[in-house]
Design an enzyme around this catalytic site. Structure first.
Site, PDB file in Angstrom:
ATOM      1  N   GLY A 132      -1.831   8.506  60.957  1.00  0.00           N
ATOM      2  CA  GLY A 132      -1.311   8.240  62.612  1.00  0.00           C
ATOM      3  C   GLY A 132      -0.435   7.265  63.191  1.00  0.00           C
ATOM      4  O   GLY A 132      -1.143   6.729  62.274  1.00  0.00           O
ATOM      5  N   CYS A 156      -5.322   8.046  55.256  1.00  0.00           N
ATOM      6  CA  CYS A 156      -4.650   6.701  56.564  1.00  0.00           C
ATOM      7  C   CYS A 156      -5.500   6.679  57.576  1.00  0.00           C
ATOM      8  O   CYS A 156      -6.995   6.113  58.002  1.00  0.00           O
ATOM      9  CB  CYS A 156      -3.423   7.246  56.488  1.00  0.00           C
ATOM     10  SG  CYS A 156      -2.312   5.689  56.830  1.00  0.00           S
ATOM     11  N   TYR A 157      -4.397   7.072  58.211  1.00  0.00           N
ATOM     12  CA  TYR A 157      -4.880   6.905  59.973  1.00  0.00           C
ATOM     13  C   TYR A 157      -6.570   7.590  60.000  1.00  0.00           C
ATOM     14  O   TYR A 157      -8.000   6.752  60.706  1.00  0.00           O
ATOM     15  CB  TYR A 157      -4.573   7.468  61.249  1.00  0.00           C
ATOM     16  CG  TYR A 157      -4.651   6.920  63.223  1.00  0.00           C
ATOM     17  CD1 TYR A 157      -5.293   5.811  63.806  1.00  0.00           C
ATOM     18  CD2 TYR A 157      -6.346   7.914  63.305  1.00  0.00           C
ATOM     19  CE1 TYR A 157      -5.217   5.365  63.947  1.00  0.00           C
ATOM     20  CE2 TYR A 157      -6.979   7.830  64.419  1.00  0.00           C
ATOM     21  CZ  TYR A 157      -6.110   6.794  65.023  1.00  0.00           C
ATOM     22  OH  TYR A 157      -6.545   5.685  66.546  1.00  0.00           O
ATOM     23  N   HIS A 180      -1.256   8.889  51.390  1.00  0.00           N
ATOM     24  CA  HIS A 180      -1.050  10.308  52.128  1.00  0.00           C
ATOM     25  C   HIS A 180      -1.287  10.913  50.531  1.00  0.00           C
ATOM     26  O   HIS A 180       0.182  10.904  49.602  1.00  0.00           O
ATOM     27  CB  HIS A 180      -0.231   9.996  52.447  1.00  0.00           C
ATOM     28  CG  HIS A 180       0.061   9.578  53.517  1.00  0.00           C
ATOM     29  ND1 HIS A 180       0.070  10.426  54.711  1.00  0.00           N
ATOM     30  CD2 HIS A 180       0.137   8.296  54.006  1.00  0.00           C
ATOM     31  CE1 HIS A 180      -0.211   9.232  55.728  1.00  0.00           C
ATOM     32  NE2 HIS A 180      -0.077   8.435  55.864  1.00  0.00           N
ATOM     33  N   GLU A 190      -0.770  14.484  50.399  1.00  0.00           N
ATOM     34  CA  GLU A 190       0.423  15.387  51.207  1.00  0.00           C
ATOM     35  C   GLU A 190       1.459  14.877  50.573  1.00  0.00           C
ATOM     36  O   GLU A 190       2.206  15.854  50.897  1.00  0.00           O
ATOM     37  CB  GLU A 190      -0.296  15.595  52.441  1.00  0.00           C
ATOM     38  CG  GLU A 190       0.930  14.337  53.456  1.00  0.00           C
ATOM     39  CD  GLU A 190      -0.512  13.146  53.912  1.00  0.00           C
ATOM     40  OE1 GLU A 190      -1.505  12.976  53.060  1.00  0.00           O
ATOM     41  OE2 GLU A 190      -0.171  13.084  55.329  1.00  0.00           O
ATOM     42  N   SER A 250      23.412  33.750  63.230  1.00  0.00           N
ATOM     43  CA  SER A 250      24.364  33.040  62.392  1.00  0.00           C
ATOM     44  C   SER A 250      24.684  33.669  61.760  1.00  0.00           C
ATOM     45  O   SER A 250      25.759  33.397  60.787  1.00  0.00           O
ATOM     46  CB  SER A 250      23.628  32.091  62.391  1.00  0.00           C
ATOM     47  OG  SER A 250      22.889  31.117  61.909  1.00  0.00           O
ATOM     48  N   GLY A 251      24.171  33.925  61.141  1.00  0.00           N
ATOM     49  CA  GLY A 251      24.514  35.047  59.574  1.00  0.00           C
ATOM     50  C   GLY A 251      23.325  33.712  58.918  1.00  0.00           C
ATOM     51  O   GLY A 251      23.234  34.644  57.435  1.00  0.00           O
ATOM     52  N   GLY A 252      22.614  33.166  59.017  1.00  0.00           N
ATOM     53  CA  GLY A 252      22.289  32.679  58.509  1.00  0.00           C
ATOM     54  C   GLY A 252      20.597  32.721  57.715  1.00  0.00           C
ATOM     55  O   GLY A 252      20.135  33.273  58.786  1.00  0.00           O
ATOM     56  N   VAL A 253      19.927  32.300  56.623  1.00  0.00           N
ATOM     57  CA  VAL A 253      18.574  32.560  56.502  1.00  0.00           C
ATOM     58  C   VAL A 253      17.518  32.499  57.407  1.00  0.00           C
ATOM     59  O   VAL A 253      17.032  33.818  58.147  1.00  0.00           O
ATOM     60  CB  VAL A 253      18.090  32.083  55.176  1.00  0.00           C
ATOM     61  CG1 VAL A 253      16.691  32.639  55.129  1.00  0.00           C
ATOM     62  CG2 VAL A 253      18.992  32.814  54.264  1.00  0.00           C
ATOM     63  N   ASP A 254      17.963  30.893  58.463  1.00  0.00           N
ATOM     64  CA  ASP A 254      16.859  30.767  59.625  1.00  0.00           C
ATOM     65  C   ASP A 254      16.962  31.388  60.102  1.00  0.00           C
ATOM     66  O   ASP A 254      15.564  32.160  60.843  1.00  0.00           O
ATOM     67  CB  ASP A 254      16.812  29.248  59.858  1.00  0.00           C
ATOM     68  CG  ASP A 254      17.602  28.877  58.787  1.00  0.00           C
ATOM     69  OD1 ASP A 254      16.556  28.653  57.551  1.00  0.00           O
ATOM     70  OD2 ASP A 254      16.985  27.171  58.695  1.00  0.00           O
ATOM     71  N   SER A 255      17.798  31.997  61.089  1.00  0.00           N
ATOM     72  CA  SER A 255      18.414  32.363  62.436  1.00  0.00           C
ATOM     73  C   SER A 255      17.114  33.796  61.931  1.00  0.00           C
ATOM     74  O   SER A 255      16.849  34.659  62.559  1.00  0.00           O
ATOM     75  CB  SER A 255      19.394  32.763  62.919  1.00  0.00           C
ATOM     76  OG  SER A 255      20.592  33.171  62.360  1.00  0.00           O
ATOM     77  N   SER A 256      17.936  34.711  60.727  1.00  0.00           N
ATOM     78  CA  SER A 256      17.369  35.938  60.184  1.00  0.00           C
ATOM     79  C   SER A 256      16.219  36.290  60.855  1.00  0.00           C
ATOM     80  O   SER A 256      15.798  37.286  60.897  1.00  0.00           O
ATOM     81  CB  SER A 256      18.973  36.676  58.989  1.00  0.00           C
ATOM     82  OG  SER A 256      19.900  36.088  59.361  1.00  0.00           O
ATOM     83  N   LYS A 308      11.509  25.642  53.689  1.00  0.00           N
ATOM     84  CA  LYS A 308      12.690  26.329  53.653  1.00  0.00           C
ATOM     85  C   LYS A 308      12.410  27.434  52.838  1.00  0.00           C
ATOM     86  O   LYS A 308      12.759  28.447  52.838  1.00  0.00           O
ATOM     87  CB  LYS A 308      13.887  25.518  53.021  1.00  0.00           C
ATOM     88  CG  LYS A 308      15.454  26.170  52.884  1.00  0.00           C
ATOM     89  CD  LYS A 308      16.224  26.525  54.555  1.00  0.00           C
ATOM     90  CE  LYS A 308      17.296  27.840  54.375  1.00  0.00           C
ATOM     91  NZ  LYS A 308      18.189  27.289  55.356  1.00  0.00           N
TER      92      LYS A 308
END
Ligand code: XMP
Length: 522
Positions: free
Chosen positions: A62, A89-90, A179, A181, A232-238, A378
């Site tokens: 943090g 860390c924090y 970190h 991660e 939009s036709g893209g992967v994310d919005s689909s 993604k």
């Protein structure tokens, strides 16, 4: 993630102190098939701990300093649950502060970036970690622990962090200054694996389980209200649309704004997939004339983006207003977008390109945001898409920019040039697929150049456009390298484009990396 105890999984609780990379901890755990929930430190109280009954707890990093009055603390109960704890860390500093150690700031021991940790003692947490005596880690701290709490011992040190890895094996409390991660701590995964096995957590978590919980969350958030989603036709919005549809069915309406700048056959593909296959109520807003008329004669890249962004918002609003009682606007925002927008607000970054999105829309329309992919990366969105049974070819599609072909047509945009570009792009992508290269490439496309060149075809002179082909490898689009096609492939593709696409008589291949170039031409 919202509180949702799921009894079939062992739960690991991540107490969030506001680090930019807290979600990466969750991601590393999901990769190991571990179910985890992130909760802001203020919300971690007796009720929550009772409800979740976590089998282990991680305290995140943090931005604050534990030496500052009023800075965040973990609830005391966290240390009395009898479960393993890992402070990062924090998280390390707060743990030491609360358990009787000391933390100091500003004494020249800050470390940012790559560092090497040296082994001091063995620990279950470090099983398989120190193959060599020094292990690379990624540090990002101003404060440091100056005295460890009673019961703790030192397992690893770095030049500026004498207490880089510490632990109390009896209580199974561990803490690291770096970190584990992030990608730049190459053996971070092993540390998480060890921590999970110390906590005896079952690794049964899957993307299918994620889907089920995400669906419950959407139902809870939305209730009986209506949701609009811009496709939009893209992967994310689909993927977002398919997930929301599975959760609330016809309460979701999708609006697909066709700005006339899509690739060959794209509009039909989107419509037939969503409306015909999935039966999702879909408004096809064919507004290509509006967009193309306004873009007519414009050649400046930022002007093009601004026009498209402005029209998109207006058009979307016009259609969305037709949906009565809509209360939510769904967006396919991913976690990297969230990090970027945070650092954009606070950081010194300059705008290279004003990416077009629907920012500002929810406030303007008085809608609440629904962002079911906010925690995902993604590749996780693609895995979720697979769970939702979206076609494989669709999920694996290369990214496509919001302003579409407008930014692949440097100079003035005309309908003729767009049509030539569509055809050239289709031949190029067909070639890439035929040669089995599509999945090796992060993004590939053709751009039509604002020059005409002289050629000879048959016995005649031609005076047609030149086009350029672009193909890049990348992890996140932030940096990229050109794809090393062999000459045979390039020659064959150039011949096909010139033979099959009227209006192009010269083909070039762009071998610029990013930086200094960008992926798109504009
Ligand atoms: P650049 O050209 O900035 O592209 O190297 C990086 C990635 O972003 C996409 N891109 C955009 N996406 N609106 C978008 O939604 C935009 O204005 C835009 N500009 C670039 C680009 O296709 C690549 O994947």
């Amino acid at each position: 993630m919202a509180c949702m105890k799921n009894n079939s999984y062992d739960c690991l609780l991540i107490v969030d102190f506001g680090s930019q990379v807290t979600q990466l901890i969750a991601r590393r755990l999901r990769e190991l098939n571990v179910y985890c929930e992130i909760h802001p430190y203020q919300n971690v109280n007796q009720n929550l701990l009772k409800r979740l009954s976590p089998k282990a707890i991680i305290l995140s990093g943090g931005p604050d300093s534990v030496t500052r009055d009023g800075s965040p603390r973990a609830h005391d109960l966290v240390y009395n649950m009898g479960v393993p704890i890992l402070g990062i860390c924090y998280g390390q500093q707060v743990m030491m502060h609360q358990l009787g150690g000391e933390v100091k700031s500003g004494t020249g021991t800050s470390e940012f970036g790559k560092a090497f940790v040296e082994k001091k003692n063995s620990s279950d947490l470090l099983e398989g970690w120190f193959d060599i005596e020094k292990e690379q880690v990624w540090m990002s701290h101003g404060d440091h622990v100056s005295k460890i709490a009673p019961g703790f011992e030192v397992f690893g040190t770095s030049p500026n962090a004498p207490y880089a890895i510490i632990g109390d094996e009896k209580r199974h409390f561990y803490a690291v200054q770096f970190h584990p991660e992030v990608h730049h701590t190459p053996k971070g995964r092993i540390m998480f694996e060890n921590f999970i096995s110390i906590a005896n957590i079952k690794k049964t978590w899957t993307m299918d389980a994620y889907k089920e919980i995400a669906i419950k969350k959407i139902r809870k958030q939305v209730g009986s209200k209506k949701v609009i989603c811009g496709l939009s036709g893209g992967v994310d919005s689909s993927v977002a649309a398919a997930l929301i549809h599975e959760a609330i069915g016809d309460q979701l309406t999708c609006v697909f704004v066709d700005h006339g700048l899509l690739r060959q056959g794209e509009a039909n593909e989107v419509i037939s997939m969503f409306r015909d296959n999935y039966n999702i109520p879909l408004i096809h807003a064919d507004e290509s004339d509006l967009f193309l008329n306004e873009l007519d004669g414009q050649s400046d890249p930022e002007t093009k983006r601004k026009i498209i962004g402005r029209l998109f918002v207006n058009v979307f609003q016009k259609y969305a207003n037709k949906i009565e009682n809509a209360e939510f606007l769904a967006q396919g925002t991913l976690y990297p977008d969230v990090i970027e927008s945070v650092s954009f607000k606070g950081g010194p970054s300059v705008t290279i390109k004003s990416h077009h999105n629907v920012g500002g829309l929810p406030e303007k329309m008085g809608l609440k945001l629904l962002e079911p992919l906010r925690e995902l990366f993604k590749d996780e969105v693609r895995a979720l898409g697979q769970e939702l049974k979206l076609p494989k070819e669709f999920i694996g599609r290369h990214p496509f920019p919001g302003p579409g072909l407008a930014i692949r047509c440097p100079g003035k945009i005309t309908r003729d040039k767009l049509e030539i570009l569509r055809q050239a792009d289709a031949v190029y992508i067909d070639q890439i697929r035929k040669h089995g290269l599509y999945d090796e490439i992060w993004q590939a496309f053709a751009a039509i150049l604002p020059v005409r060149t002289v050629g000879v075809m048959g016995d005649g002179r031609t005076y047609d456009y030149a086009c350029t082909l672009r193909a890049v490898t990348s992890v996140d689009g932030m940096t990229a390298d050109y794809y090393p096609f062999n000459h045979e492939f390039l020659g064959e593709t150039a011949t096909r484009i010139i033979n099959e696409v009227e209006g192009i008589n010269r083909v070039t291949y762009d071998i610029t990396s990013k930086p200094p170039g960008t992926i798109e031409w504009e």
